[in-house]
Design a protein around this motif. Structure first.
Motif, PDB file in Angstrom:
ATOM      1  N   SER A   1       0.827  -1.214   0.000  1.00  0.00           N
ATOM      2  CA  SER A   1       0.000   0.000   0.000  1.00  0.00           C
ATOM      3  C   SER A   1       0.861   1.263   0.000  1.00  0.00           C
ATOM      4  CB  SER A   1      -0.917   0.015   1.228  1.00  0.00           C
ATOM      5  OG  SER A   1      -1.787  -1.094   1.214  1.00  0.00           O
TER       6      SER A   1
ATOM      7  N   ASN B   1      -2.101   5.596  -3.434  1.00  0.00           N
ATOM      8  CA  ASN B   1      -2.655   4.507  -4.252  1.00  0.00           C
ATOM      9  C   ASN B   1      -3.375   3.433  -3.459  1.00  0.00           C
ATOM     10  OD1 ASN B   1      -1.421   5.706  -6.527  1.00  0.00           O
ATOM     11  ND2 ASN B   1       0.512   4.702  -6.031  1.00  0.00           N
ATOM     12  N   GLY B   2      -3.354   3.513  -2.144  1.00  0.00           N
ATOM     13  CA  GLY B   2      -3.960   2.466  -1.332  1.00  0.00           C
ATOM     14  C   GLY B   2      -3.292   1.135  -1.611  1.00  0.00           C
ATOM     15  N   SER B   3      -4.110   0.080  -1.737  1.00  0.00           N
ATOM     16  CA  SER B   3      -3.570  -1.260  -1.992  1.00  0.00           C
ATOM     17  C   SER B   3      -3.655  -1.636  -3.467  1.00  0.00           C
ATOM     18  CB  SER B   3      -4.320  -2.291  -1.140  1.00  0.00           C
ATOM     19  OG  SER B   3      -5.713  -2.231  -1.412  1.00  0.00           O
ATOM     20  N   ASP B   4      -3.716  -0.629  -4.360  1.00  0.00           N
ATOM     21  CA  ASP B   4      -3.743  -0.878  -5.797  1.00  0.00           C
ATOM     22  C   ASP B   4      -2.356  -1.317  -6.252  1.00  0.00           C
ATOM     23  OD1 ASP B   4      -3.997  -0.942  -8.518  1.00  0.00           O
ATOM     24  OD2 ASP B   4      -4.648   1.142  -8.751  1.00  0.00           O
TER      25      ASP B   4
ATOM     26  N   TRP C   1       0.823   2.275   6.040  1.00  0.00           N
ATOM     27  CA  TRP C   1       0.001   1.389   6.887  1.00  0.00           C
ATOM     28  C   TRP C   1       0.581  -0.036   6.947  1.00  0.00           C
ATOM     29  CZ3 TRP C   1      -2.723   3.580   2.473  1.00  0.00           C
ATOM     30  CH2 TRP C   1      -3.145   4.876   2.715  1.00  0.00           C
TER      31      TRP C   1
END
Length: 431
Positions: free
Chosen positions: A220, A224-227, A250
């Motif tokens: 993560s 982009n988050g978890s893309d 995170w």
């Protein structure tokens, strides 16, 4: 100990002479049966534990073990193997029941009494994680050739639920280390990477400070988050090295880990096919950590950013091939969902236990509230949700053990289990 010795004799009789011979030839393979060693560790005093730190023999539950397979004749006339499916703890083979009993005892005696304090103080449960390593749970799916316990996915799901029932923080520490750090190296890494970054991390080696080696997983990113297909972290070739720049967000176990799996873009023009996976030692120059996140729960496990500023690693630290990172991430997350489902099941089970205990003790209108139909209905609904999610989780684990596709089933298990955990926790508060 009578139960432990009985289970150990049962395990030894199943293994036979061939397994004993195989175990003796492995440099890292332990020599004592699972429950005998595990119960001895749990029941010994602190002074005795150092003398019983040898790890348990779990070769009786090896991945892809055929102990529970039967043969049948298919429509094409060929003999086909059929593997039994398990739906309740009482149906489990004795070896899986050993894992269940061992982890349940450990959770009740070592984790549950301390979980609240660890969470309140944001204190990493060092001693508990060390004991998990002694029990073989910090390398649960890793081959015994690299010091692991070589258990199957069903054993992992069972262990995750019981450990998380005792302490959700310890559960997430164990899950992230096994599912997200060890798996990609074990499945895709070179023999050299396995020797350097699995063998010392499979639950028995310590770092310079005497603490168990732990790894983390950097996918993560802040934007982009978890893309996994949009990694802005980059890795650039420079002679015999890779230079990594970027930030991962995170990250579980960040402050306690000594190595990280990091996904970085090596060829931006190829989009998700230009992402590669690396093992990055966290003591490398240019590697730093962000502040610990102040979370609402599971606070005994640290969560923070990984910051890499011109971090140089050897070319040999590449996992698999260049451009294979997206595939590695997707397969890793598939297995990780089984672990997350196990965590959620543990939280649900702990909530049910708490609600039942309170309902039996609390009196209203001259009787325990457990005799009131509204309370009984709530507890029944909690149990139904938990058990349904467990069936989905075990199904995904058994599909994985059978070598079948399990992507959809793992996602379903994670969804059902996390929703069950939320519902059970809320209803437990209401009771």
């Amino acid at each position: 100990m009578r139960l432990a010795l009985s289970l150990a004799r049962n395990l030894q009789s199943k293994l036979g002479a061939s397994s004993s011979a195989a175990a003796s030839t492995s440099a890292r393979a332990p020599s004592i049966a699972l429950c005998s060693r595990s119960y001895a560790i749990l029941s010994s005093s602190a002074g005795d534990r150092s003398a019983t730190s040898a790890r348990c023999n779990t070769r009786g539950i090896r991945r892809n073990d055929n102990n529970d397979e039967s043969s049948s004749i298919g429509g094409d006339g060929r003999r086909q193997r059929q593997r039994r499916q398990y739906t309740t703890h009482s149906q489990l083979p004795s070896e899986h029941q050993m894992v269940y009993e061992m982890c349940r005892k450990f959770a009740d005696e070592e984790l549950a009494p301390n979980a609240g304090g660890w969470d309140k103080e944001h204190a990493f449960p060092t001693e508990a994680v060390d004991k998990l390593g002694e029990l073989g749970m910090m390398g649960i799916n890793v081959s015994s050739d690299h010091g692991g316990s070589e258990l199957d996915a069903l054993s992992y799901a069972i262990a995750m639920e019981e450990i998380s029932r005792g302490c959700a923080s310890v559960g997430v520490i164990m899950s992230a280390h096994n599912s997200l750090y060890l798996y990609p190296i074990d499945a895709f890494g070179s023999d050299d990477l396995k020797e350097r970054y699995i063998a010392p991390y499979a639950g028995h080696d310590r770092d310079e400070s005497g603490r168990l080696n732990i790894g983390c997983f950097g996918l993560s990113e802040p934007g982009n988050g978890s893309d996994a297909g949009a990694a802005s972290t980059t890795a650039t070739e420079d002679g015999d090295e890779w230079i990594i720049n970027g930030t991962k967000a995170w990250i579980t176990n960040a402050h306690e880990s000594s190595a990280a799996i990091v996904f970085a873009t090596t060829d931006k023009s190829l989009k998700h096919k230009g992402i590669s996976a690396f093992v990055v030692p966290m003591d490398a120059p240019g590697f730093s950590l962000g502040a610990k996140e102040d979370k609402l729960g599971i606070r005994a496990s640290s969560t923070s950013n990984l910051i890499m500023d011109n971090v140089r690693i050897p070319k040999s630290n590449l996992i698999g091939e260049p451009g294979q990172g997206f595939k590695i991430a997707m397969q890793t997350l598939d297995g990780g969902r089984i672990g997350v489902a196990g965590q959620a099941l543990g939280i649900a089970s702990a909530s049910i236990d708490c609600a039942v205990r309170y309902a039996l003790e609390r009196n209203a209108f001259g009787k325990p509230i457990s005799q009131m139909q509204t309370i009984q209905t709530k507890i029944s609904q909690m149990t139904v949700a938990r058990d349904a999610a467990r069936l989905l989780t075990w199904r995904a684990a058994q599909l994985k053990d059978n070598g079948e596709g399990y992507t959809r089933e793992a996602a379903m298990a994670k969804l059902a289990a996390s929703e069950a955990a939320t519902m059970c926790a809320h209803q437990s508060i209401q009771i």
